[in-house]
Design a protein around this motif. Structure first.
Motif, PDB file in Angstrom:
ATOM      1  N   MET A   8       0.830  -1.205   0.000  1.00 39.78           N
ATOM      2  CA  MET A   8       0.000   0.000   0.000  1.00 39.78           C
ATOM      3  C   MET A   8       0.858   1.246   0.000  1.00 39.78           C
ATOM      4  N   GLN A   9       0.283   2.330  -0.503  1.00 43.43           N
ATOM      5  CA  GLN A   9       0.881   3.649  -0.341  1.00 43.43           C
ATOM      6  C   GLN A   9      -0.229   4.656  -0.087  1.00 43.43           C
ATOM      7  N   MET A  10       0.128   5.708   0.641  1.00 42.10           N
ATOM      8  CA  MET A  10      -0.826   6.769   0.959  1.00 42.10           C
ATOM      9  C   MET A  10      -0.154   8.123   0.848  1.00 42.10           C
ATOM     10  N   PRO A  11      -0.879   9.148   0.392  1.00 44.23           N
ATOM     11  CA  PRO A  11      -0.345  10.506   0.495  1.00 44.23           C
ATOM     12  C   PRO A  11      -0.080  10.869   1.950  1.00 44.23           C
ATOM     13  N   ASP A  12       1.041  11.506   2.179  1.00 43.23           N
ATOM     14  CA  ASP A  12       1.367  11.981   3.526  1.00 43.23           C
ATOM     15  C   ASP A  12       1.645  13.483   3.425  1.00 43.23           C
ATOM     16  N   ASN A  13       0.628  14.205   2.976  1.00 43.52           N
ATOM     17  CA  ASN A  13       0.831  15.592   2.550  1.00 43.52           C
ATOM     18  C   ASN A  13      -0.069  16.608   3.248  1.00 43.52           C
ATOM     19  N   LEU A  14      -0.669  16.253   4.370  1.00 43.83           N
ATOM     20  CA  LEU A  14      -1.565  17.198   5.026  1.00 43.83           C
ATOM     21  C   LEU A  14      -0.837  18.425   5.568  1.00 43.83           C
ATOM     22  N   ASP A  15       0.484  18.334   5.714  1.00 40.87           N
ATOM     23  CA  ASP A  15       1.260  19.484   6.174  1.00 40.87           C
ATOM     24  C   ASP A  15       1.910  20.245   5.023  1.00 40.87           C
ATOM     25  N   GLU A  16       1.555  19.900   3.790  1.00 40.53           N
ATOM     26  CA  GLU A  16       2.027  20.646   2.633  1.00 40.53           C
ATOM     27  C   GLU A  16       1.131  21.864   2.401  1.00 40.53           C
ATOM     28  N   PRO A  17       1.673  22.933   1.775  1.00 43.07           N
ATOM     29  CA  PRO A  17       0.854  24.126   1.528  1.00 43.07           C
ATOM     30  C   PRO A  17      -0.454  23.823   0.810  1.00 43.07           C
ATOM     31  N   SER A  18      -0.449  22.866  -0.112  1.00 45.08           N
ATOM     32  CA  SER A  18      -1.677  22.544  -0.852  1.00 45.08           C
ATOM     33  C   SER A  18      -2.826  22.215   0.087  1.00 45.08           C
ATOM     34  N   HIS A  19      -2.545  21.563   1.213  1.00 46.27           N
ATOM     35  CA  HIS A  19      -3.593  21.154   2.139  1.00 46.27           C
ATOM     36  C   HIS A  19      -3.744  22.131   3.314  1.00 46.27           C
ATOM     37  N   ILE A  20      -2.658  22.703   3.755  1.00 43.30           N
ATOM     38  CA  ILE A  20      -2.779  23.727   4.804  1.00 43.30           C
ATOM     39  C   ILE A  20      -3.673  24.859   4.333  1.00 43.30           C
ATOM     40  N   LEU A  21      -3.496  25.284   3.086  1.00 45.23           N
ATOM     41  CA  LEU A  21      -4.222  26.444   2.572  1.00 45.23           C
ATOM     42  C   LEU A  21      -5.700  26.142   2.357  1.00 45.23           C
ATOM     43  N   MET A  22      -6.045  24.909   1.976  1.00 46.48           N
ATOM     44  CA  MET A  22      -7.474  24.618   1.829  1.00 46.48           C
ATOM     45  C   MET A  22      -8.183  24.688   3.178  1.00 46.48           C
ATOM     46  N   ARG A  23      -7.480  24.311   4.245  1.00 41.06           N
ATOM     47  CA  ARG A  23      -8.078  24.414   5.577  1.00 41.06           C
ATOM     48  C   ARG A  23      -8.156  25.876   6.028  1.00 41.06           C
ATOM     49  N   GLU A  24      -7.114  26.654   5.735  1.00 39.72           N
ATOM     50  CA  GLU A  24      -7.117  28.067   6.124  1.00 39.72           C
ATOM     51  C   GLU A  24      -8.274  28.819   5.471  1.00 39.72           C
ATOM     52  N   VAL A  25      -8.477  28.608   4.196  1.00 45.61           N
ATOM     53  CA  VAL A  25      -9.573  29.282   3.504  1.00 45.61           C
ATOM     54  C   VAL A  25     -10.914  28.823   4.069  1.00 45.61           C
ATOM     55  N   ALA A  26     -11.043  27.533   4.338  1.00 48.74           N
ATOM     56  CA  ALA A  26     -12.304  27.003   4.861  1.00 48.74           C
ATOM     57  C   ALA A  26     -12.681  27.622   6.204  1.00 48.74           C
ATOM     58  N   LEU A  27     -11.683  28.032   6.967  1.00 49.49           N
ATOM     59  CA  LEU A  27     -11.955  28.585   8.297  1.00 49.49           C
ATOM     60  C   LEU A  27     -12.143  30.091   8.286  1.00 49.49           C
ATOM     61  N   GLN A  28     -12.110  30.707   7.104  1.00 45.99           N
ATOM     62  CA  GLN A  28     -12.460  32.119   7.024  1.00 45.99           C
ATOM     63  C   GLN A  28     -13.949  32.297   7.334  1.00 45.99           C
ATOM     64  N   GLU A  29     -14.305  33.490   7.771  1.00 45.35           N
ATOM     65  CA  GLU A  29     -15.666  33.751   8.233  1.00 45.35           C
ATOM     66  C   GLU A  29     -16.718  33.359   7.195  1.00 45.35           C
ATOM     67  N   ARG A  30     -16.429  33.599   5.926  1.00 42.25           N
ATOM     68  CA  ARG A  30     -17.427  33.355   4.877  1.00 42.25           C
ATOM     69  C   ARG A  30     -17.823  31.892   4.775  1.00 42.25           C
ATOM     70  N   TRP A  31     -16.878  30.992   5.047  1.00 40.47           N
ATOM     71  CA  TRP A  31     -17.140  29.566   4.827  1.00 40.47           C
ATOM     72  C   TRP A  31     -17.098  28.729   6.112  1.00 40.47           C
ATOM     73  N   ARG A  32     -16.768  29.366   7.230  1.00 37.66           N
ATOM     74  CA  ARG A  32     -16.519  28.599   8.451  1.00 37.66           C
ATOM     75  C   ARG A  32     -17.708  27.737   8.842  1.00 37.66           C
ATOM     76  N   HIS A  33     -18.908  28.270   8.741  1.00 38.38           N
ATOM     77  CA  HIS A  33     -20.091  27.524   9.182  1.00 38.38           C
ATOM     78  C   HIS A  33     -20.258  26.245   8.378  1.00 38.38           C
TER      79      HIS A  33
END
Length: 256
Positions: A128-153
């Motif tokens: 098996m192999q799995m992505p181990d990339n949750l600490d990469e900018p590609s994934h950090i940034l999707m979480r950061e944007v999601a937690l902005q006021e407009r989308w947080r809820h």
């Protein structure tokens, strides 16, 4: 989430298949009779198994109807079944369980790996192999944007949906008592893509899905615009205009 989109996933078929090729090269089995491709997706990894072991009975397992439709079109003479790996058991006599980028989506996947490995006969292989990339900018940034006021809820749960993978030692201690041989390693890929928009297109087929699927079309466009702007800043262009998507993956080959 909505069903997986095979067409979106296959926009980067060569790059997405490369880890499967690298994983398969390390499977020591020479002539298995039964092989299962867990999380087979659109059949790109299954095709590698069929090419290597043309005499084997190869089956593909996935939860996505659209992915399975594509897989059946690609390999019409092979069996594909719709099933959740958490409730699926390998057919008796299966000698290779192959899993390309699926177990990161499976809750308590260590428990499932131990269960599947335990069900193999001696000499059987779980690869098996799995992505181990949750600490990469590609994934950090999707979480950061999601937690902005407009989308947080709407997206706060998506931002917490996946935990990072355990350290290699955790996999070793969990699986080694079941194995005669266990190999664990990381590979970091640097995929050359056509600009930040291509990175967004890549993750739209996988990790970005929990963030954009809940949004209506105007909100989705706004979220993607905000995310793309951050991606452009995090992934500067190389000399030829390409950007490099850094992509770490963990690989495990366990021999029962």
């Amino acid at each position: 989430m909505a069903d997986w989109n095979a067409e979106q996933y296959l926009k980067f078929e060569d790059q997405r298949t490369r880890p499967a090729r690298d994983l398969l090269a390390q499977v020591p089995t020479t002539a298995p009779r039964k092989v299962a491709d867990i999380g087979c997706g659109p059949g790109n990894s299954t095709a590698l198994l069929v090419e290597r072991w043309p005499e084997a009975a190869v089956i593909g397992v996935d939860t996505s109807a659209d992915m399975l439709r594509q897989a059946r079109e690609r390999l019409p003479h092979h069996k594909f079944i719709e099933a959740n790996v958490a409730h699926w058991t390998a057919p008796p006599g299966t000698e290779v369980l192959f899993a390309n980028a699926v177990f990161q989506w499976v809750p308590d996947h260590l428990k499932q790996l131990k269960r599947l490995l335990s069900g193999l006969d001696d000499g059987g292989v779980l690869a098996m192999q799995m992505p181990d990339n949750l600490d990469e900018p590609s994934h950090i940034l999707m979480r950061e944007v999601a937690l902005q006021e407009r989308w947080r809820h709407q997206l706060s749960k998506a931002a917490e949906l996946r935990d990072g993978l355990p350290k290699p030692g955790v996999y070793y201690d969990a699986l080694k008592p079941l194995c005669s041989r266990l190999e664990i390693w990381h590979t970091v890929y640097n995929h050359a893509l056509d600009g930040p928009e291509a990175i967004v297109e890549w993750v739209k087929g996988t990790g970005l899905r929990p963030f954009i699927d809940p949004l209506d079309l105007p909100e989705r466009k706004a979220y993607l615009a905000a995310y793309t702007a951050r991606i452009a800043a995090a992934y500067p262009a190389q000399g030829d205009g390409q950007v490099l998507l850094r992509f770490p993956r963990i690989f495990i080959v366990a021999v029962k």
